[in-house]
Enzyme design. Sequence first.
Site, PDB file in Angstrom:
ATOM      1  N   ARG A  36       0.837  -1.121  -0.275  1.00  0.00           N
ATOM      2  CA  ARG A  36      -0.046   0.036  -0.239  1.00  0.00           C
ATOM      3  C   ARG A  36       1.077   1.114   0.054  1.00  0.00           C
ATOM      4  O   ARG A  36       1.869   1.543   0.979  1.00  0.00           O
ATOM      5  CB  ARG A  36      -0.879  -0.034   1.258  1.00  0.00           C
ATOM      6  CG  ARG A  36      -2.156   0.797   1.427  1.00  0.00           C
ATOM      7  CD  ARG A  36      -3.102   0.540   0.303  1.00  0.00           C
ATOM      8  NE  ARG A  36      -4.456   1.302   0.341  1.00  0.00           N
ATOM      9  CZ  ARG A  36      -5.392   1.358  -0.279  1.00  0.00           C
ATOM     10  NH1 ARG A  36      -5.323   0.857  -1.592  1.00  0.00           N
ATOM     11  NH2 ARG A  36      -6.469   2.128  -0.195  1.00  0.00           N
ATOM     12  N   VAL A  77      -4.693 -11.339   0.312  1.00  0.00           N
ATOM     13  CA  VAL A  77      -5.590 -12.371   0.636  1.00  0.00           C
ATOM     14  C   VAL A  77      -6.361 -12.702  -0.543  1.00  0.00           C
ATOM     15  O   VAL A  77      -7.005 -11.904  -1.233  1.00  0.00           O
ATOM     16  CB  VAL A  77      -6.409 -11.762   1.787  1.00  0.00           C
ATOM     17  CG1 VAL A  77      -7.469 -12.993   2.327  1.00  0.00           C
ATOM     18  CG2 VAL A  77      -5.849 -11.465   2.945  1.00  0.00           C
ATOM     19  N   ASP A 108     -14.493   3.549   5.519  1.00  0.00           N
ATOM     20  CA  ASP A 108     -15.068   3.382   4.091  1.00  0.00           C
ATOM     21  C   ASP A 108     -15.695   1.826   4.085  1.00  0.00           C
ATOM     22  O   ASP A 108     -15.485   1.109   3.497  1.00  0.00           O
ATOM     23  CB  ASP A 108     -13.795   3.118   3.082  1.00  0.00           C
ATOM     24  CG  ASP A 108     -14.138   3.569   1.686  1.00  0.00           C
ATOM     25  OD1 ASP A 108     -15.247   3.750   1.567  1.00  0.00           O
ATOM     26  OD2 ASP A 108     -13.206   3.554   0.848  1.00  0.00           O
ATOM     27  N   ASN A 165     -14.771  -3.012  -0.492  1.00  0.00           N
ATOM     28  CA  ASN A 165     -13.606  -2.982   0.292  1.00  0.00           C
ATOM     29  C   ASN A 165     -13.249  -4.225   1.045  1.00  0.00           C
ATOM     30  O   ASN A 165     -12.878  -4.218   1.938  1.00  0.00           O
ATOM     31  CB  ASN A 165     -13.496  -1.577   1.051  1.00  0.00           C
ATOM     32  CG  ASN A 165     -13.205  -0.468   0.562  1.00  0.00           C
ATOM     33  OD1 ASN A 165     -12.534  -0.558  -0.756  1.00  0.00           O
ATOM     34  ND2 ASN A 165     -13.719   0.600   0.847  1.00  0.00           N
ATOM     35  N   ASP A 191      -8.726  -1.036   3.229  1.00  0.00           N
ATOM     36  CA  ASP A 191      -8.944   0.037   3.015  1.00  0.00           C
ATOM     37  C   ASP A 191      -9.370   0.850   4.377  1.00  0.00           C
ATOM     38  O   ASP A 191     -10.766   1.368   4.475  1.00  0.00           O
ATOM     39  CB  ASP A 191      -9.763   0.645   1.934  1.00  0.00           C
ATOM     40  CG  ASP A 191      -9.368   0.599   0.571  1.00  0.00           C
ATOM     41  OD1 ASP A 191      -7.981   0.057   0.425  1.00  0.00           O
ATOM     42  OD2 ASP A 191     -10.043   0.692  -0.445  1.00  0.00           O
ATOM     43  N   GLU A 205      -7.957   4.004   5.491  1.00  0.00           N
ATOM     44  CA  GLU A 205      -7.573   5.383   5.689  1.00  0.00           C
ATOM     45  C   GLU A 205      -8.479   6.353   6.264  1.00  0.00           C
ATOM     46  O   GLU A 205      -7.990   7.574   6.620  1.00  0.00           O
ATOM     47  CB  GLU A 205      -7.031   5.804   4.549  1.00  0.00           C
ATOM     48  CG  GLU A 205      -8.239   5.779   3.159  1.00  0.00           C
ATOM     49  CD  GLU A 205      -7.203   5.743   1.883  1.00  0.00           C
ATOM     50  OE1 GLU A 205      -6.094   6.141   1.775  1.00  0.00           O
ATOM     51  OE2 GLU A 205      -7.998   5.997   0.896  1.00  0.00           O
TER      52      GLU A 205
END
Length: 370
Positions: free
Chosen positions: A67, A124, A233, A238, A251, A253
């Site tokens: 990431r 994954v 999120d 996601n 995700d 963030e």
Amino acid sequence: MAPAPRPRTTTRDPGELARRLTAWLGTRLPGAKATGVTVPASNGMSSETLLFELEHPRPPVRACALRLAADPAAYTVFPEYDMVRQYRTLRLVAEHSDVPVPRVLWLEEDPGPLGAPFFVMEAVAGRVPPDVMPYTYEGSWLHAASDGDRERLEAATLGVLARLHDQVPVAEAGFLAPPGEGDPLRRHVSAQRAYYAWVVDGLARSPLIEAAFERLERMWPRDPGDPVLNWGDARIGNVVYDGFEPVAVLDWEMAAPAPREVDLGWTVYLHRFFQDLTVGSGQRGLPELLRRDRVEARYARLTGHTPRDMDFYTLYAALRHAIVMLRIAYRQAYFGEVAVPADPDALILHHDTLRAMVRGDYWDRVDRGD
């Protein structure tokens, strides 16, 4: 709503990234190499993800995901990309809950090796409901599934959200709190106001977004309740699924302490965003999936907490999404992909929906099947 042209998601050279990644891996795991480096077609326009195979006699895992913070020279979607924050969030969730998250391996705060900070985690295996074309469109694996399988996916995903909210101690998530004064909801909304101000700095402002902020103030909950750790999120796009069971929640963030309903509103509205887009294209979509009434009822059964003020929180979700959409549109204009119209609200893909929420008649229309 008509789909906009797909904006570019990276300005980086995957081959150059692969070379530099292999050089960096040697400093963490001598003799290691990165092979098969790919940038997923589903890569977002925020932090970037690279997938690669780790070659080493004794690797911690074989399939890895990296990431990487957005290229600061590429007209970023968000003003800041705090990879340490994301790394710590994944570790926090893994330590305190049974929510399935990828195992994090390494964190690199120095932007030197790849041009920006990054962290590496296990990749994954599974499948993710796509954003492009949206999973609500005919041809996606989720659209092709049976009603029973989609029910299983919905139930399992809301179970993940309920366990996150109930299991992770919010006191341990203080590093995720937005700056400012007031309770967690006030600070969360204030952070969105600051984000909007950054998006429109030197550019045309959005009367619709500003009307939505004003409407929020008039609808403000009397009692937002105790905060929990919010995923931020929270949407099925996601999540990696094995069959119809979540095996990795991605995700983080936008994670922050906030009322439970911030996540729930996002889950409900982001599905409606894709559903409305699908109906606008002439397809039926998946109107029974993640229905607001079913989400609220299931969450109450799982947690004992009956969601409150969901008109407020779904409006808030649509407003937050509108700010992101406006920034993405201005980014497309920066790269010459679209022209900026006289009315900046036209850049917001779901402007009709947001306008109906500001008026207060959106959910009545949904219930009628309009």
